[in-house]
Design a protein around this motif. Structure first.
Motif, mmCIF file in Angstrom:
data_model
loop_
_atom_site.group_PDB
_atom_site.id
_atom_site.type_symbol
_atom_site.label_atom_id
_atom_site.label_comp_id
_atom_site.label_asym_id
_atom_site.label_seq_id
_atom_site.Cartn_x
_atom_site.Cartn_y
_atom_site.Cartn_z
ATOM 1 N N SER A 15 0.836 -1.200 0.000
ATOM 2 C CA SER A 15 0.000 0.000 0.000
ATOM 3 C C SER A 15 0.875 1.255 0.000
ATOM 4 O O SER A 15 0.579 2.232 -0.699
ATOM 5 N N LEU A 16 1.936 1.208 0.805
ATOM 6 C CA LEU A 16 2.850 2.372 0.843
ATOM 7 C C LEU A 16 3.381 2.671 -0.556
ATOM 8 O O LEU A 16 3.368 3.822 -1.007
ATOM 9 N N LEU A 17 3.835 1.624 -1.239
ATOM 10 C CA LEU A 17 4.392 1.804 -2.587
ATOM 11 C C LEU A 17 3.337 2.385 -3.527
ATOM 12 O O LEU A 17 3.612 3.286 -4.316
ATOM 13 N N LYS A 18 2.126 1.846 -3.393
ATOM 14 C CA LYS A 18 1.052 2.286 -4.271
ATOM 15 C C LYS A 18 0.711 3.762 -4.003
ATOM 16 O O LYS A 18 0.577 4.563 -4.929
ATOM 17 N N LEU A 19 0.578 4.070 -2.711
ATOM 18 C CA LEU A 19 0.249 5.450 -2.353
ATOM 19 C C LEU A 19 1.327 6.426 -2.844
ATOM 20 O O LEU A 19 1.041 7.522 -3.325
ATOM 21 N N LEU A 20 2.568 6.009 -2.717
ATOM 22 C CA LEU A 20 3.669 6.864 -3.174
ATOM 23 C C LEU A 20 3.600 7.090 -4.680
ATOM 24 O O LEU A 20 3.799 8.203 -5.162
ATOM 25 N N ARG A 21 3.295 6.041 -5.408
ATOM 26 C CA ARG A 21 3.197 6.194 -6.855
ATOM 27 C C ARG A 21 2.040 7.116 -7.225
ATOM 28 O O ARG A 21 2.133 7.917 -8.148
ATOM 29 N N GLU A 22 0.972 7.006 -6.444
ATOM 30 C CA GLU A 22 -0.170 7.901 -6.692
ATOM 31 C C GLU A 22 0.220 9.361 -6.454
ATOM 32 O O GLU A 22 -0.331 10.276 -7.056
ATOM 33 N N GLU A 23 1.163 9.544 -5.546
ATOM 34 C CA GLU A 23 1.626 10.922 -5.293
ATOM 35 C C GLU A 23 2.700 11.356 -6.281
ATOM 36 O O GLU A 23 3.325 12.412 -6.128
ATOM 37 N N GLY A 24 2.964 10.510 -7.273
ATOM 38 C CA GLY A 24 3.893 10.899 -8.328
ATOM 39 C C GLY A 24 5.327 10.437 -8.116
ATOM 40 O O GLY A 24 6.224 10.835 -8.858
ATOM 41 N N TYR A 25 5.535 9.599 -7.118
ATOM 42 C CA TYR A 25 6.897 9.106 -6.887
ATOM 43 C C TYR A 25 7.185 7.907 -7.764
ATOM 44 O O TYR A 25 6.305 7.065 -7.984
#
Lengths: 374, 158, 286
Positions: A15-25
Motif C-alpha cells: 500500500s505504501l508503494l502504491k500510495l507513493l506512486r499515486e503521489e507521483g513518486y
C-alpha cells in the motif's frame, strides 16, 4: 507529542508503494542483481530479495540465500542513494555558438520524485552528510537540490550487521534515528514478518495513516532499541571519530602510509562505492560542427593523478599522499569542515577495495601505532 | 674609541651589527673608503681575490658571461658585503662585479683581514660567522633561483 | 548585438552557470601573458568584486579556469584579468578577439583584508603572475590613500621580460609614501634593477613591522620562505595574508579538488591569514 507507531504487514508495504506512486513518486527498492544488490524500480514487495543476504569481508562480497521470509535481510551492495541524488554524470549547461560569441541555453535540472523502500540507517545518514556539503553549505548544488527535494525515504533499521559494518562508531546506526520519512523494523518472530513503523516527517505520518495499519504494541519500540543495541555490540570494527583529527595530524609522516601505498592501487573504488564521496570533475563536449558545447559533471576520485593538478604538476603525486588525504578527509577533516564525519560506517570501501585495505584497521594502526586486532 | 668617518660607517653597517668595539677598532684600521662609478668593473671573474667590500650605497651586479649572453645572477647593495672570497686563501673571483649605480664602500685587503683572523681567533670567529651567514643566504637564494619557481612549469623538475 | 542579454538574470542562474561577457580588449603584457578586459551585462553582480577574489572564465568546448581579477574594483563596467598562457584553456582565452564572448562565473573566494589594514602600512609581496590578484588591492589603496600609511610593493619575476605592468609599476614607485621595488632571478645586461629572490628586497623596506599588513601572492615555495622571513622581521603572523593556489574546478566547494587540509581553497580562500596556513604549508603533498 508521542510519534504515532504502526503495525504493518506485507500488504501494508505494498500500500505504501502504491500510495507513493499515486503521489507521483517513482518507487525504488533493493533488488538482487546478477552479482550484487542494486537499487532498482520496485512496484511490489514481491520483488524484494526475500531470503537473501550477502557475506562481506575485505575485498570479499558474495550473495547468499539463507531462505526464510525476511524481505530486508539484504546487506548494502556497492550502490547507495548517491547515484540518484548526485548522479555520476550530469549535464550542467549548454552553450550555442554564433561566430566568436555564444549564448548559454537554460538548462535547469528537472525535479525528480523518488521514493526508496528499505534504506539502511548508514545510507540515510549518508544523505544527511551529502546535504551538509551540497545543500546547506555556502552554496547549493541545483542538481542535488532538485533530486533531494523529491526524495522520500523509508528506512529499515539493522538488527544484524555485515562483518564490515561499523555504523555504531559513526552513530549512523544500527538504529536509524533521524533523516527518514518512515522507518521500519522487520520483526521475524512470527511465521510471517511484521513491521514496526514510525514516521520521521509529516509526509511519512500522513502516508502511514492512509495505509489503515493498526497501531503498534507499545513494547515494540523498546524491543527495536534492544535488537539494534545487540547488533551494535556485535560489530567488530570500530573507529574513534573523536580522536581522528589528532591521529591523522600526529601520523602525517608515518611510514604506515608507505605500507598502505604498497597495497593501494589508487583505483578509486573506495571513493565510488562511498555513499558520501562527492568529488566531481568537469568535461567539455563539442558538437562536430563546433556550434554547440556541453559541460558535463562527472564523479571524480581524489585517487587520480590529475585531481590536484595545477600548472606545473600535481600536489599529491604519490599514492600514499592520496590515501592519506582520503582517510584524513573522511574521518577527520570532514568533521572540521561540516561538523560531522564524512564516514557513516557502511563498510563499502572495505568490501569493494580490490586489495582489501580496511580503513578501520589502518586507522586503528595509526592510532595505536600497531596493527589492529582484527 | 672610533673617531674616524670610516669607523662610524663600520659601526653602522648591518654586516657588523653587534660586533664589539675592540674588534671594530681593529677592522677600522684595515679599512679605507672607495667609490666606483656607474658601469665601472670592481673585479673580473678569475681575478685573484684581493679586496673585501662593505657597501655603503649603490648597487653592484654579479655577472657571468657565456657566448651570447651576460647574466646577472645577483645584485648586492647598501648594507651588504661583496667579495667574501678574498678572505679565503687561493680562491679566485667567481663572478664579475659591475656597478649598476655609483657605489661607495669600505674596502679591506682580504689577505690582511684573513691574517688578522688567524692571529686573533675571537675576531676571526666573528668575521667568519658573518661571512657564513652571507654565504648561506646566497646559497639559499641560488637554490630558489635554480628551482625557477616563476617558470611556466612552476618549479617542477622535468 | 549583445548576446549577453540572453543570459538568464543572476537571481535565476545556478552557481555553475556562466554569464556571457563581451571581450572588449586584449593587451599583451609579456611574451606569454595577456590582460583581457571583459564587459559583463550592465549591472550584473558578476562584476562586483573585492580585491583578491577570482572568477571562473569559460570558453565553450574548451573548458573553465579560475582567474584572479586584476583590475580596479571600483570600475564596474569592466572586469580585468591578466592571464598567462600555459595550457589549453589559457591559450584559448588569450587568443580570443575583441567582440568575442567569454563566460564568467563569480566573483568567488575571500578578499585581501583592506578594511582591517586601514591606518597601517601595507607591504605587498608578489611573485610572477601573483602580482595580478594584488593589483586590485593596490588600486584600492591608491584610491583611498588617506586610509593607509605606507605602501610598499615588492615584486619578484623570472627575468626582466617577464615583469608585468612595467609602466604602472614604475609610476607607483614615484608616488609619495610608496616604494615599488622589483627583482628578477636572472638579469640581462640592460636590466639595471635588483637581481635575487624577492626576500632580498626586504632589507630595503622602510616600515614599522608591528604596524604593517603583508599581502603575498606567488609561487607557494616563494610564499613559504617569504612569510617565514616576514615573521622573523617582526610582522605579526596574523597580519600576514597569503593567496593560495589549488586546482579549483567549481569554485563553490562542490568538486573537492582544491582541498588543503581542512580548507577548500575556493571558498575558504584563496586569501588566508598566515596563521591559518602555517600548520599546513610545510606539509608535503597535503
Amino acid at each position: 507529542m508521542r510519534k504515532k507507531q504502526y503495525r504493518l504487514e506485507r500488504t501494508h508495504l505494498n500500500s505504501l508503494l502504491k500510495l507513493l506512486r499515486e503521489e507521483g513518486y517513482q518507487t525504488y527498492g533493493p533488488v538482487r542483481g546478477e552479482l550484487a544488490m542494486e537499487w532498482a524500480p520496485l512496484t511490489d514487495v514481491g520483488e524484494l530479495p526475500r531470503g537473501w543476504t550477502s557475506a562481506h569481508g575485505p575485498a570479499h562480497y558474495r550473495l547468499e540465500n539463507r531462505g526464510g521470509e525476511s524481505l530486508f535481510g539484504y546487506r548494502n551492495g556497492p550502490e547507495s542513494l548517491k547515484k540518484f541524488l548526485h548522479p555520476p554524470r550530469a549535464r550542467i549547461m549548454k552553450a550555442e555558438r554564433n561566430g566568436g560569441a555564444f549564448r548559454i541555453l537554460e538548462d535547469r535540472p528537472a525535479a525528480a520524485k523518488r521514493a526508496f523502500l528499505g534504506v539502511k540507517p548508514c545510507d540515510v545518514a549518508a544523505v544527511a552528510a551529502l546535504d551538509r556539503v551540497l545543500l546547506n553549505d555556502r552554496y547549493s548544488d541545483d542538481i542535488y537540490q532538485a533530486n533531494r527535494a523529491g526524495l522520500f525515504l523509508i528506512a529499515v533499521h539493522c538488527t544484524e550487521c555485515a562483518e564490515t559494518c561499523f555504523c555504531a562508531s559513526s552513530k549512523a546506526g544500527p538504529q536509524a534515528k533521524t533523516g527518514f520519512d518512515i522507518a521500519l523494523h522487520e520483526r521475524l518472530d512470527g511465521a510471517m514478518p511484521e513491521y514496526f513503523a514510525e514516521c520521521g516527517t509529516a509526509a511519512g505520518a500522513a502516508l502511514l495513516e492512509k495505509t489503515g495499519a493498526p497501531p503498534a504494541p507499545p513494547e515494540w519500540a523498546r524491543e527495536l532499541a534492544d535488537a539494534c543495541a545487540l547488533a551494535a555490540g556485535a560489530q567488530q570494527r570500530k573507529v574513534d571519530f573523536s580522536s581522528a583529527a589528532a591521529v591523522v595530524e600526529r601520523n602525517y609522516d608515518s611510514p604506515r602510509w608507505d605500507d598502505i601505498a604498497r597495497r593501494c592501487m589508487a583505483c578509486g573504488n573506495c571513493t565510488q562505492a562511498c555513499p558520501t564521496c562527492f568529488c566531481v570533475n568537469f568535461e567539455e563536449h563539442s558538437s562536430l560542427d563546433l556550434q554547440t558545447a556541453e559541460r558535463h559533471r562527472v564523479w571524480d576520485s581524489c585517487f587520480t593523478q590529475n585531481f590536484t593538478y595545477i600548472h606545473g604538476g600535481s600536489v599529491r603525486l604519490s599514492t600514499k599522499s592520496r590515501y592519506r588525504h582520503w582517510l584524513g578527509h573522511k574521518l577527520a577533516r570532514w568533521q572540521q569542515q561540516f561538523g560531522s564525519p564524512g564516514c557513516v560506517g557502511c563498510g563499502r570501501c572495505i568490501t569493494w577495495c580490490p586489495a582489501g585495505i580496511d580503513i578501520t584497521a589502518e586507522f586503528e594502526w595509526l592510532k595505536a601505532g600497531a596493527p589492529a586486532a582484527i | 674609541m672610533i673617531p674616524t668617518a670610516v669607523g662610524a660607517a663600520l659601526k653602522d653597517h648591518p654586516f657588523l651589527e653587534g660586533v664589539p668595539e675592540r674588534l671594530l677598532d681593529k677592522l677600522s684600521q684595515l679599512a679605507f673608503e672607495v667609490t666606483f662609478e656607474e658601469d665601472q668593473i670592481i673585479f673580473r671573474e678569475g681575478d685573484p681575490s684581493s679586496f673585501f667590500y662593505l657597501i655603503l650605497s649603490g648597487l653592484v651586479a654579479l655577472e657571468l658571461a657565456a657566448p651570447g649572453r651576460v647574466v646577472t645572477i645577483q645584485t648586492v647593495g647598501d648594507g651588504e658585503e661583496l667579495g667574501w672570497s678574498s678572505l679565503m686563501s687561493r680562491v679566485d673571483k667567481q663572478f664579475r662585479a659591475r656597478c649598476m649605480k655609483p657605489v661607495k664602500a669600505l674596502a679591506f685587503d682580504g689577505a690582511r683581514v684573513a691574517a688578522e683572523c688567524e692571529e686573533d681567533h675571537e675576531f676571526g670567529y666573528l668575521i667568519m660567522r658573518r661571512i657564513l651567514v652571507t654565504v648561506a643566504e646566497r646559497l639559499r637564494s641560488t637554490r630558489m633561483q635554480v628551482l625557477d619557481v616563476y617558470s611556466a612549469r612552476g618549479g617542477q623538475i622535468k | 548585438m549583445s548576446l549577453a542579454l540572453e543570459t538568464p538574470a543572476a537571481a535565476e542562474r545556478s552557481v555553475m552557470e556562466p554569464v556571457a561577457a563581451r571581450l572588449a580588449s586584449v593587451a599583451k603584457e609579456t611574451h606569454d601573458t595577456f590582460t583581457l578586459n571583459l564587459e559583463p551585462p550592465e549591472g550584473d553582480p558578476v562584476a562586483v568584486f573585492q580585491p583578491g577574489q577570482f572568477s571562473m572564465l569559460y570558453v565553450p568546448g574548451v573548458g573553465e579556469l579560475p582567474i584572479s581579477i586584476s583590475g580596479d574594483p571600483e570600475r564596474r563596467e569592466q572586469l580585468t584579468y591578466t592571464i598567462r598562457s600555459v595550457g589549453q584553456v589559457t591559450y584559448q582565452l588569450v587568443t580570443r578577439r575583441p567582440g568575442d564572448t567569454i563566460g564568467i562565473r563569480g566573483p568567488f573566494g575571500t578578499a585581501w583584508p583592506m578594511k582591517e589594514s586601514r591606518g597601517k602600512s601595507v607591504l605587498i609581496v608578489a611573485g610572477g603572475i601573483g602580482l595580478a590578484p594584488l593589483r586590485p588591492a593596490i588600486y584600492h589603496i591608491l584610491r583611498h590613500r588617506g586610509d593607509y600609511n605606507r605602501l610598499v610593493v615588492l615584486y619578484g619575476g623570472r627575468s626582466p621580460r617577464d615583469l608585468l605592468y612595467k609602466k604602472e609599476f614604475a609610476a607607483w614607485g614615484m608616488l609619495p609614501d610608496t616604494q615599488a621595488l622589483a627583482t628578477v632571478d636572472y638579469g640581462g645586461v640592460s636590466w639595471r634593477g635588483y637581481v635575487g629572490v624577492v626576500t632580498t628586497l626586504f632589507r630595503h623596506v622602510r616600515m614599522q613591522p608591528k604596524e604593517t599588513v603583508a599581502m603575498l601572492c606567488g609561487p607557494e615555495i616563494m610564499m613559504r620562505y617569504a612569510s617565514r622571513e616576514l615573521e622573523t622581521r617582526g610582522i605579526p603572523p596574523e597580519q600576514i595574508h597569503l593567496s593560495m593556489e589549488r586546482n579549483m574546478k567549481c569554485a563553490v566547494g562542490f568538486c573537492g579538488h582544491c582541498q588543503m587540509g581542512p580548507y577548500f581553497v575556493c571558498k575558504d580562500g584563496p586569501v588566508f591569514p598566515y596563521t591559518s596556513m602555517k600548520p599546513y604549508m610545510d606539509l608535503y603533498e597535503l
